[in-house]
Design a protein around this motif. Sequence first.
Motif, short mmCIF file in Angstrom:
data_model
loop_
_atom_site.label_atom_id
_atom_site.label_comp_id
_atom_site.label_asym_id
_atom_site.label_seq_id
_atom_site.Cartn_x
_atom_site.Cartn_y
_atom_site.Cartn_z
N ASP A 1 8.91 46.81 13.76
CA ASP A 1 7.69 47.53 14.11
C ASP A 1 6.95 46.73 15.20
O ASP A 1 6.34 45.70 14.93
N GLU A 2 7.03 47.23 16.43
CA GLU A 2 6.45 46.48 17.57
C GLU A 2 4.93 46.47 17.51
O GLU A 2 4.30 45.56 18.04
N GLN A 3 4.34 47.50 16.91
CA GLN A 3 2.89 47.62 16.91
C GLN A 3 2.23 46.62 15.95
O GLN A 3 1.24 45.97 16.29
N PRO B 1 2.46 43.43 14.67
CA PRO B 1 3.92 43.47 14.75
C PRO B 1 4.55 43.02 13.44
O PRO B 1 4.02 42.16 12.74
#
Lengths: 449, 449
Positions: free
Chosen positions: B181-183, B185
């Motif tokens: 999950d890049e967001q 993170p």
Amino acid sequence: MSKKMRLAAFVTAGPGRPGGWRYPGSVPGWLDASYYHNIARTLEDGRFDLAFFPDILSVPDRFGGSTDSQLRYGALGSLRVDPLPVMASMAAVTRHLGIAATVSTSYAQPFSVARTFASLDHLTAGRSAWNIVTSFQESEARNFNLDAQFDRSTRYERADEFLQVAAKLWDSWEDDALVLDEQAPLFADPDRVHRIDHQGQYFTVRGPLNVPRPPQGYPVLIQAGASSKGKDFAAHWSDVIFCSHASKESAQSFYTEIKERAATFGRDPDRIKILPSITPIVAPTAARAKELAAEIFELVPPLGGLSTLAYHLDVDLSTFPLDERLPEVEVPGVEGHYHEVREITERDGLTLRQLGKQYGGRTEGDFIGTAAEVADGLQEWFTDGAADGFTLQVPYQPGGFETFTRQVVPELQKRGLFRTEYEGVTLRENLGLDRPARGEWTTRAGGAA
Amino acid sequence: MSKKMRLAAFVTAGPGRPGGWRYPGSVPGWLDASYYHNIARTLEDGRFDLAFFPDILSVPDRFGGSTDSQLRYGALGSLRVDPLPVMASMAAVTRHLGIAATVSTSYAQPFSVARTFASLDHLTAGRSAWNIVTSFQESEARNFNLDAQFDRSTRYERADEFLQVAAKLWDSWEDDALVLDEQAPLFADPDRVHRIDHQGQYFTVRGPLNVPRPPQGYPVLIQAGASSKGKDFAAHWSDVIFCSHASKESAQSFYTEIKERAATFGRDPDRIKILPSITPIVAPTAARAKELAAEIFELVPPLGGLSTLAYHLDVDLSTFPLDERLPEVEVPGVEGHYHEVREITERDGLTLRQLGKQYGGRTEGDFIGTAAEVADGLQEWFTDGAADGFTLQVPYQPGGFETFTRQVVPELQKRGLFRTEYEGVTLRENLGLDRPARGEWTTRAGGAA
């Protein structure tokens, strides 16, 4: 200009920079062979000398004694595919690219390692390289039956003997020992295959190896020694040296020192290629490159950078206040990274938190700009005695390799600084290194330990 | 007929039979990747389940304490490329073929082996298999710091603990631990990656592994246990069993015994695939097949066969008269081969010299004839409870694989005995084996040692 630059690409078989995997241009394909095949083809299109894989034998836990920040932020070593099968897989889809894998001398046996590299050197038709490390993380020792790691001096003594044994095993088949005479019959000539009967302090190995002498004699040997022992080891054994410098001046001083040490060990300094790490950020305009650098920098979680730095320095940085400057500390880990970090901390007046972000997103040597500007910088280091070439790190994979190959490589080629076609068949030939004669190890062994 | 035969191909990364490399149809390409790529493509065209690589960690010297006859005659183990990089290389040019490499538990560390196979299982997209051996040659121990090898009981105890550690490491990442999950993170969820904290008699390993759980859960596990301890170990751990029998009757008795032992260990006997070795010789007519067998047999140097047998039995056969029958001897090595050899010696009244030639050129199970005749024989073993399929050995590489694939495979397919297309993606799927759930090791561990 006739002297050519060498280019290695630092490829991580897992996330590299803790912000890199978050960048939209990043592809999280470290578990897929096709990911490495694509990178290999890109690098071969760009006429790179070699792809270079770092390695580590644990998920690091040097920040607060826990693997949490490493895993959470995808920091260095959180996931690391074994680079040896990656090498074999990449070689299957390329013809010229050299491939280097990191293997530690502290947790493996010389018969196995010598055999694997001899096998890889045959399977790649002479394109293998071994990046020799001694490992320095407690967490690695704990995966290999130990409570604590060997001390540095033991690690280097063991490494030196490990290399001696490996070289003896690579030499255990004379170059023409494999006869393949079906009529006689004579498969291999027993008089040209020799036991090594090694009995040393760390290893007892009888031999012979069960693989003929590698096409390159020995695989290309790579080392990244920044400590005094490390520099001696590198000057003794290495064909290629990987290092990291925050400025041209520190790169020059390292370059001069290593070449001098090599000469005192009786080696031709030109036969050691010093390839400092660079992390260029390239864009059509200088302004866009700076913007891009800022975007990538923004994605770095400070704790991800700090846990990577804690691993590199082998110092638990969780014990220092985040909003003060890192004080001077004793560094059991990579001294080169510490010098780099001190230089940056002092120069920019960074707190530990800022340093974490800076370290996680770092771009050594400040190669940020247009392709021509980046080429200017590389040319300057190359002509000013700071480097024989470079080890390209990229802020995100695989896009960073594509950009450099399409934009900077042609610029270097136009200036006559870099090859347009591979010169040879083996990696040694492309690097301009002689094939070591059988027995050359005797001139290198001992002394470094 | 719905139940399908399984086919493995026994591929040697070096000369196999001591006469094989002398045959005009043999290609001595063991050092070239293209050699393995061609074999891999042939086997995948033939819808084989897997290629199976044996291994040994020395040039054997069990005949007269010298490696001479092994090297001179190209007998087994004279030259042996590391099968792990070969696996990675073959996988790069195929999509379905499973690939098994032999790795010894006596001279390696579980963290390294678990990591390499986890890496290979990802890189092959679930097509890796590990043939587990404990090694039994003095000459191997001497390449790994020992004067003498561990005794058999220690080897199997160590192997059992080795497997426990490996299974724990493969389980150290939960199947969904890699989040990406890049967001957030959140690269990997620290709560779903676990230390193993193993402390045993032979190994102390903290973990976690630095590679996520393999696509197959665990790689397919293969074993060839002929001793009583070996059979227990195989019945405990194996997905696939490789064995060698001179007659259908002895294969049937082994088959029944293993399936019964597996059941007593609480395993579903159908989940263990028993694949006896066969060495068919196929030709357009039965007469031509017999001629061909005789031609190949003629090329076997008796001492090449005997030195291979000395290695397999771990008995120095140079101390017995060449023109008398081999007396009954104590066999520390492969008991299965000894039973086979005794059966042949008694049946055919062979001297030791004749036995050497016979053993070097042996064609287990006597599958010599036309494609239809060979298929008849295989069908009989398969339907009579002697085999779940077969491990194809060939008198010479790579031609033997091509002949079988082009001539016998279509015959088996026509009879509905063998697949025409791969059923699944992973090797486990193609073999009809479940993907082991995390923690399944606990039901297998212990007891076998």
